[in-house]
Scaffold this motif. Structure first.
Motif, PDB file in Angstrom:
ATOM      1  N   GLY A  69       0.794  -1.223   0.000  1.00 21.48           N
ATOM      2  CA  GLY A  69       0.000   0.000   0.000  1.00 21.48           C
ATOM      3  C   GLY A  69       0.829   1.277   0.000  1.00 21.48           C
ATOM      4  N   ALA A  70       0.120   2.385  -0.033  1.00 23.21           N
ATOM      5  CA  ALA A  70       0.757   3.698  -0.142  1.00 23.21           C
ATOM      6  C   ALA A  70       1.420   4.158   1.150  1.00 23.21           C
ATOM      7  N   ASP A  71       1.235   3.399   2.247  1.00 26.13           N
ATOM      8  CA  ASP A  71       1.863   3.761   3.511  1.00 26.13           C
ATOM      9  C   ASP A  71       3.297   3.264   3.621  1.00 26.13           C
ATOM     10  N   LYS A  72       3.682   2.369   2.750  1.00 22.42           N
ATOM     11  CA  LYS A  72       5.041   1.823   2.744  1.00 22.42           C
ATOM     12  C   LYS A  72       5.930   2.690   1.855  1.00 22.42           C
ATOM     13  N   PRO A  73       7.248   2.693   2.092  1.00 18.58           N
ATOM     14  CA  PRO A  73       8.142   3.532   1.283  1.00 18.58           C
ATOM     15  C   PRO A  73       8.027   3.292  -0.227  1.00 18.58           C
ATOM     16  N   LEU A  74       8.044   2.019  -0.656  1.00 18.30           N
ATOM     17  CA  LEU A  74       7.907   1.737  -2.091  1.00 18.30           C
ATOM     18  C   LEU A  74       6.535   2.177  -2.595  1.00 18.30           C
ATOM     19  N   GLY A  75       5.534   1.998  -1.762  1.00 13.32           N
ATOM     20  CA  GLY A  75       4.171   2.342  -2.135  1.00 13.32           C
ATOM     21  C   GLY A  75       3.947   3.834  -2.279  1.00 13.32           C
ATOM     22  N   ARG A  76       4.588   4.618  -1.437  1.00 14.90           N
ATOM     23  CA  ARG A  76       4.427   6.080  -1.534  1.00 14.90           C
ATOM     24  C   ARG A  76       4.904   6.596  -2.884  1.00 14.90           C
ATOM     25  N   GLU A  77       6.053   6.094  -3.305  1.00 18.56           N
ATOM     26  CA  GLU A  77       6.590   6.537  -4.596  1.00 18.56           C
ATOM     27  C   GLU A  77       5.726   6.036  -5.743  1.00 18.56           C
ATOM     28  N   LEU A  78       5.284   4.793  -5.662  1.00 15.28           N
ATOM     29  CA  LEU A  78       4.425   4.259  -6.713  1.00 15.28           C
ATOM     30  C   LEU A  78       3.114   5.035  -6.769  1.00 15.28           C
ATOM     31  N   GLN A  79       2.550   5.373  -5.626  1.00 15.91           N
ATOM     32  CA  GLN A  79       1.318   6.160  -5.591  1.00 15.91           C
ATOM     33  C   GLN A  79       1.528   7.536  -6.210  1.00 15.91           C
ATOM     34  N   ARG A  80       2.667   8.152  -5.935  1.00 13.70           N
ATOM     35  CA  ARG A  80       2.969   9.463  -6.508  1.00 13.70           C
ATOM     36  C   ARG A  80       3.048   9.382  -8.038  1.00 13.70           C
ATOM     37  N   LEU A  81       3.747   8.352  -8.537  1.00 17.84           N
ATOM     38  CA  LEU A  81       3.873   8.175  -9.982  1.00 17.84           C
ATOM     39  C   LEU A  81       2.523   7.840 -10.614  1.00 17.84           C
ATOM     40  N   ARG A  82       1.726   7.060  -9.924  1.00 20.41           N
ATOM     41  CA  ARG A  82       0.380   6.706 -10.394  1.00 20.41           C
ATOM     42  C   ARG A  82      -0.477   7.963 -10.521  1.00 20.41           C
ATOM     43  N   ALA A  83      -0.422   8.817  -9.518  1.00 20.55           N
ATOM     44  CA  ALA A  83      -1.199  10.062  -9.543  1.00 20.55           C
ATOM     45  C   ALA A  83      -0.725  10.994 -10.657  1.00 20.55           C
ATOM     46  N   GLU A  84       0.577  11.058 -10.835  1.00 19.86           N
ATOM     47  CA  GLU A  84       1.136  11.903 -11.900  1.00 19.86           C
ATOM     48  C   GLU A  84       0.652  11.425 -13.269  1.00 19.86           C
ATOM     49  N   PHE A  85       0.683  10.118 -13.492  1.00 22.39           N
ATOM     50  CA  PHE A  85       0.208   9.566 -14.755  1.00 22.39           C
ATOM     51  C   PHE A  85      -1.292   9.822 -14.924  1.00 22.39           C
ATOM     52  N   GLY A  86      -2.040   9.706 -13.849  1.00 18.21           N
ATOM     53  CA  GLY A  86      -3.482   9.903 -13.906  1.00 18.21           C
ATOM     54  C   GLY A  86      -3.914  11.341 -14.096  1.00 18.21           C
ATOM     55  N   SER A  87      -2.998  12.266 -13.872  1.00 17.90           N
ATOM     56  CA  SER A  87      -3.367  13.683 -13.981  1.00 17.90           C
ATOM     57  C   SER A  87      -3.173  14.276 -15.376  1.00 17.90           C
ATOM     58  N   VAL A  88      -2.510  13.553 -16.274  1.00 18.55           N
ATOM     59  CA  VAL A  88      -2.296  14.100 -17.611  1.00 18.55           C
ATOM     60  C   VAL A  88      -3.616  14.124 -18.379  1.00 18.55           C
ATOM     61  N   GLN A  89      -3.707  15.045 -19.333  1.00 15.89           N
ATOM     62  CA  GLN A  89      -4.964  15.213 -20.046  1.00 15.89           C
ATOM     63  C   GLN A  89      -4.873  14.986 -21.544  1.00 15.89           C
ATOM     64  N   THR A  90      -3.661  14.879 -22.059  1.00 16.59           N
ATOM     65  CA  THR A  90      -3.510  14.667 -23.496  1.00 16.59           C
ATOM     66  C   THR A  90      -2.522  13.535 -23.767  1.00 16.59           C
ATOM     67  N   MET A  91      -2.601  12.976 -24.949  1.00 14.71           N
ATOM     68  CA  MET A  91      -1.675  11.917 -25.347  1.00 14.71           C
ATOM     69  C   MET A  91      -0.232  12.418 -25.303  1.00 14.71           C
ATOM     70  N   ALA A  92      -0.011  13.645 -25.682  1.00 16.37           N
ATOM     71  CA  ALA A  92       1.344  14.200 -25.709  1.00 16.37           C
ATOM     72  C   ALA A  92       1.958  14.264 -24.313  1.00 16.37           C
ATOM     73  N   GLN A  93       1.133  14.368 -23.288  1.00 16.39           N
ATOM     74  CA  GLN A  93       1.622  14.469 -21.917  1.00 16.39           C
ATOM     75  C   GLN A  93       1.884  13.115 -21.269  1.00 16.39           C
ATOM     76  N   LEU A  94       1.457  12.020 -21.880  1.00 15.22           N
ATOM     77  CA  LEU A  94       1.592  10.699 -21.275  1.00 15.22           C
ATOM     78  C   LEU A  94       3.038  10.199 -21.207  1.00 15.22           C
ATOM     79  N   GLY A  95       3.870  10.626 -22.120  1.00 13.12           N
ATOM     80  CA  GLY A  95       5.215  10.064 -22.279  1.00 13.12           C
ATOM     81  C   GLY A  95       6.077  10.041 -21.030  1.00 13.12           C
TER      82      GLY A  95
END
Length: 109
Positions: A69-95
Motif C-alpha cells: 500500500g501507499a503507507d510503505k516507502p515503495l508504495g508512496r513513490e508508486l502512488q505518486r507516480l500513479r497520480a502523476e500519470f493519472g493527472s495528464v490530459q492529453t496523449m502528448a503528456q503521457l510520455g
C-alpha cells in the motif's frame, strides 16, 4: 507508446501475481489479455487517454496492494507516480509519466 504501456502492465501484474518458485508471468499469459500491446495500440490511435489511464491505474493499483500500500516507502513513490500519470490530459503528456512508472516498476521487481 504501446510498448511502454504494455511493459508497465506486465511489471505491475508481475508484482501482484507472480510468486517465487512458479512460472513467471509473460506477455502472452491470460492475465495480460486486456493489457497487450495491440489493445494499447488501438487506444493510442483513438487518443483515448481516459481508458489508457483506467487500464494502467487498475494494474498499478494491484501492484500497490502487493507491495503493502501507499503507507510503505515503495508504495508512496508508486502512488505518486500513479497520480502523476493519472493527472495528464492529453496523449502528448503521457510520455514522461509513463516512462517514470515503467522504470520504477522495473526497479522494484
Amino acid at each position: 507508446m504501446e510498448l511502454p504501456l504494455e511493459t508497465v502492465a506486465l511489471f505491475a501484474l508481475k508484482l501482484a501475481y507472480e510468486t517465487e518458485g512458479e512460472s513467471p508471468i509473460l506477455r502472452d499469459d491470460l492475465v495480460m489479455g486486456d493489457y497487450q500491446r495491440d489493445v494499447f495500440e488501438l487506444l493510442v490511435r483513438r487518443g483515448d487517454v481516459e481508458t489508457i489511464q483506467f487500464k494502467v491505474d487498475a494494474c498499478v493499483g494491484l501492484a500497490l496492494e502487493a507491495i503493502g500500500g501507499a503507507d510503505k516507502p515503495l508504495g508512496r513513490e508508486l502512488q505518486r507516480l500513479r497520480a502523476e500519470f493519472g493527472s495528464v490530459q492529453t496523449m502528448a503528456q503521457l510520455g514522461a509519466p509513463l516512462i517514470a512508472l515503467e522504470e520504477y516498476l522495473k526497479d522494484i521487481q
